[in-house]
Write an enzyme that holds these catalytic residues in place. Structure first.
Site, PDB file in Angstrom:
ATOM      1  N   HIS A   1     -16.724 -24.945 -35.500  1.00  0.00           N
ATOM      2  CA  HIS A   1     -15.352 -24.184 -35.585  1.00  0.00           C
ATOM      3  C   HIS A   1     -14.756 -24.278 -34.456  1.00  0.00           C
ATOM      4  O   HIS A   1     -13.436 -24.379 -34.741  1.00  0.00           O
ATOM      5  CB  HIS A   1     -16.043 -22.722 -35.746  1.00  0.00           C
ATOM      6  CG  HIS A   1     -15.073 -21.857 -35.980  1.00  0.00           C
ATOM      7  ND1 HIS A   1     -14.512 -21.751 -37.374  1.00  0.00           N
ATOM      8  CD2 HIS A   1     -14.325 -20.941 -35.246  1.00  0.00           C
ATOM      9  CE1 HIS A   1     -13.377 -20.881 -37.149  1.00  0.00           C
ATOM     10  NE2 HIS A   1     -13.297 -20.246 -36.217  1.00  0.00           N
TER      11      HIS A   1
ATOM     12  N   HIS B   1     -11.766 -17.516 -42.524  1.00  0.00           N
ATOM     13  CA  HIS B   1     -13.012 -16.663 -42.087  1.00  0.00           C
ATOM     14  C   HIS B   1     -14.070 -16.497 -43.123  1.00  0.00           C
ATOM     15  O   HIS B   1     -14.369 -15.473 -43.920  1.00  0.00           O
ATOM     16  CB  HIS B   1     -12.463 -15.274 -41.816  1.00  0.00           C
ATOM     17  CG  HIS B   1     -12.865 -14.769 -40.298  1.00  0.00           C
ATOM     18  ND1 HIS B   1     -13.277 -13.470 -40.248  1.00  0.00           N
ATOM     19  CD2 HIS B   1     -13.117 -15.251 -39.400  1.00  0.00           C
ATOM     20  CE1 HIS B   1     -13.912 -13.222 -39.077  1.00  0.00           C
ATOM     21  NE2 HIS B   1     -13.523 -14.232 -38.472  1.00  0.00           N
TER      22      HIS B   1
END
Length: 756
Positions: free
Chosen positions: A64, A115
């Site tokens: 990420h 998200h």
């Protein structure tokens, strides 16, 4: 999830201890690191890392944060000319968010991020903190946030897990954004079985500033002080999005369940106002928001982008939980926090402004010229690393990728071969069935939970083609934004699928009368360890780059979200593309829906036999196969030029995409309860349900038809007369009549019935 060693009292793992105890076993695998990555860390440091250093590297080298599987493909976006149709970008790739010059001394910042995994684990907080994080990216650039958008993807509407995640995600997006006082002006809600167990929550924010207010993230000036301000640091989100978003979910649920970040929108609102006043007072030399990887990210990125050194006293960090270890403080992703670099002479003024807004602030370190990030815990050194090795010099993987062996068979299974309706009654039934389907139905159940008009500058919002917001109340300067992606198209051909997402967002912005300027992207894919997924990703990146080059719309930045898969089932490749455009006078925008009776209805563009990946094939036949619609950049540019020049002439303009002309007629009629009588050219089925690109349905006053014909001729855009607006039904001559009331009943019933 706390895979960190105890560091209480005498067993604190300092740099000295790490040097004298080189063989101590460390939980690098539990923290998501690979064996060769751990070996590389030892090579960089010339010793084993301390537990605090290991914590920092683990979160910053996660998929990420480091983009280790994607950066080899993302670098091609930097090859694009960093110039928009309105001039050079003011900030782009590598900054917290892109910044564009829109004229009149104004600049706009925008960015879209994901998200996804946190929103599956804890839907409300996952989605809420997604909004909070993207908003902080905007304020870190010096801009005031003015609007948000939310491209969402869910599993089948009737699935139990969709009923679990969808209400919480929508409530989280709305709850956080509404409390911030930010209008939600658009987005998407798409349903497909591949998103079951792996919903996509992408969040976009837009901000505005004057050119001179631009701020960049760096820590320069030896002796300048590092100030952490905002919420206190707690145990929520330890290893959160940074590790959670770097793992594949198993069939039984998430492989890792760290605490999802917990948001406080009221603190964020104070943080926004406080930060903007700090900027206005000129007391900030550098700034960084704390999102994924928390302090590990902020300290290493600020230091590496500045003079190269920083000394941090970690025990000065304000805590909500006094039992947190240094490792946990460094990994915590507690929300509503910012880090600023401040000259010593400005610290008193900085603190006074924070106190005014009731925002806690603490000096936790200083800028150095050592070229090292040094972090102490109660006077003992727990971190001593080159900051660039943490922030930027992580692993770079050239993951193997290959066109999957099933791709040819998938593309050969064309939807054009499927049985089609042939009678007017069947066309009518199909139109109603599509309009009531989850992807095309009324989304008011979702969007009514969002405040779309707070602050009073919203010009267009859902269900318009794009969201539009006024920037300047005296000149009516505004911006328009659209997000789009059809994952089915991307599955059939990821290169073309990314381009199709781009041209639809581009077209949506142009239909409202705004000039498309630039792109932000959110690239959602399955596991990068699967060569087929990496092939999809590589193809999508190249397709998007080539498309942006053709349209002259540079990529300002964005986000990559990988490991979006449950067990062996990857999501549809979903390269969401956001396009931002500028409109000089929002009072002259072109609406999407029929505005009056007696207007001439025309189709701009060419319809071809293109049904593969369409909503018709998906809803009626549960089919996915064939090749997606053809992308024609010359046609898209010509169409956009016509739409921009046609502002003031066109009474309405609505793009044709999912559901084809049938759905566009339905949406154009439903908004203001104004019907139309049309005659279809050629094959009525293709005219209604094909999803060819570069098409827009427009209306003009009958007295101005000659002007439209001249404009279409000037730009070389095919023009087809369809009929006129009026009445209380959609009437297709020789085929069917469909009362708007009946259509509305079907269109509006789907989501409320499912969510009941």
């Amino acid at each position: 999830m706390r895979h960190v060693p105890e560091t209480r009292a005498s067993n604190l793992d300092t740099v000295d201890v790490a040097t004298s105890d080189p063989t101590r076993e460390q939980p690098w695998a539990d923290l998501g690191l690979k064996e060769d990555e751990y070996a590389r860390i030892r090579e960089i440091l010339g010793r084993r890392p301390t537990s605090s250093e290991l914590a920092m590297y683990s979160v910053m080298w996660s998929e990420h944060c480091s983009y280790k599987s994607s950066k080899v493909h993302l670098k091609q976006f930097g090859e694009l000319a960093q110039e928009t149709p309105r001039g050079p970008m003011l900030a782009g790739i590598g900054e917290n968010a892109g910044v564009l010059d829109i004229g009149q001394g104004y600049a706009v910042s925008f960015k879209v991020e994901s998200h996804n995994h946190p929103s599956y684990v804890e839907p409300y907080q996952g989605a809420a903190t997604g909004i909070g994080g993207i908003v902080r990216d905007i304020i870190a650039m010096g801009a005031r946030p003015i609007a948000v958008m939310d491209p969402l993807r869910f599993g089948p509407l009737d699935a139990d897990d969709t009923h679990r995640v969808l209400p919480g995600i929508v409530s989280g997006v709305g709850g956080y954004g509404n409390c911030l006082g930010l209008p939600n002006i658009g987005g998407e809600a798409v349903f497909d079985e591949t998103y079951l167990g792996n919903p996509l929550v992408n969040a976009l924010a837009i901000g505005v500033m004057r050119h001179e207010d631009l701020h960049l993230a760096n820590a320069t000036g030896k002796g300048n002080l590092v100030i952490l301000y905002g919420a206190r640091t707690g145990g929520d989100g330890i290893g959160g999005v940074s590790i959670l978003a770097s793992e594949t979910f198993e069939d039984s649920g998430p492989a890792k369940r760290p605490a999802v970040q917990v948001g406080d929108p009221f603190m964020e609102k104070l943080l926004i106002e406080c930060t903007l006043e700090l900027f206005a007072a000129h007391v900030v030399a550098g700034i960084q928001d704390l999102g994924g990887a928390g302090l590990s990210c902020a300290t290493s990125e600020l230091a590496s982008a500045g003079d190269g050194g920083m000394h941090v006293h970690l025990d000065k960090v304000p805590l909500r939980d006094s039992t947190l270890s240094p490792e946990e403080i460094l990994m915590s992703e507690s929300q509503e926090r910012m880090m600023a670099v401040v000259e010593p002479a400005n610290v008193e003024a900085f603190m006074a402004i924070c106190a005014k807004w009731d925002v806690e602030a603490a000096v936790i370190g200083e800028v150095t010229d050592t070229g090292r990030l040094e972090i102490d815990w109660h006077g003992q050194r727990v971190v001593d690393v080159p900051p660039g090795s943490v922030a930027h010099d992580g692993p770079v993987y050239n993951r193997p990728f290959a066109r999957p062996d099933w791709q040819d068979a998938l593309q050969a299974d064309a939807a054009e071969k499927l049985p089609r309706p042939t009678t007017g009654a069947e066309f009518r039934s199909t139109l109603v069935q599509l309009a009531a389907s989850p992807n095309l139905c009324d989304k008011s159940w979702i969007t009514d939970q969002y405040d779309r008009y707070v602050r009073g500058n919203t010009v267009l919002s859902q269900p318009s083609d794009s969201g539009m917001i006024r920037i300047d109340e005296s000149t009516n300067l505004g911006v328009s934004v659209s997000t789009d992606c059809n994952g089915r198209f991307a599955k059939l051909d990821p290169f073309a699928g990314a381009q199709l997402a781009l041209v639809e967002s581009y077209r949506n912005v142009a239909t409202g009368g705004a000039q498309p300027l630039a792109v932000s992207d959110c690239l959602n894919f399955g596991s990068p360890e699967d060569p087929a997924v990496m092939w999809q990703f590589a193809e999508a990146c190249t397709g998007l780059k080539e498309g942006c080059k053709e349209l002259g719309t540079p990529v300002t930045g964005g986000n990559v979200s990988l490991y979006n898969q449950t067990g062996e089932t990857a999501i549809l490749p979903t390269p969401v593309v956001a396009v931002l455009g500028v409109i000089d006078d929002v009072t002259r925008r072109t609406p999407s829906a029929f505005e009056a009776e007696g207007l001439a209805v025309y189709l701009l563009g060419e319809t071809r036999e293109e049904l593969s990946g369409s909503e018709w094939a998906h809803v009626v036949h549960q089919h996915l196969g064939g090749l997606p619609p053809k992308v024609d950049f010359a046609a898209e540019k010509a169409l956009a030029a016509l739409l921009l020049e046609g502002v003031g002439l066109l009474a309405s303009a609505h793009d044709l995409s999912d559901g084809g002309l049938a759905q566009t007629l339905a949406e154009s009629a439903l908004k203001n309860n104004i019907g139309a009588t049309v005659t279809l050219p050629g094959d009525p089925f293709l005219a209604l349900f094909a999803e060819s690109t570069a098409r827009v349905l427009v209306t003009v006053p009958t007295g101005k038809v000659a002007e439209l014909e001249a404009l279409a001729g000037k730009h070389g855009v095919p023009l087809t007369a369809l009929g006129t607006t009026g009445g209380e039904a959609i009437v297709v001559e020789g085929q069917f009549d469909l009362p708007i009331a009946e259509l509305r009943e079907a269109w509006t019933a789907t989501l409320p019935a499912a969510m009941a």
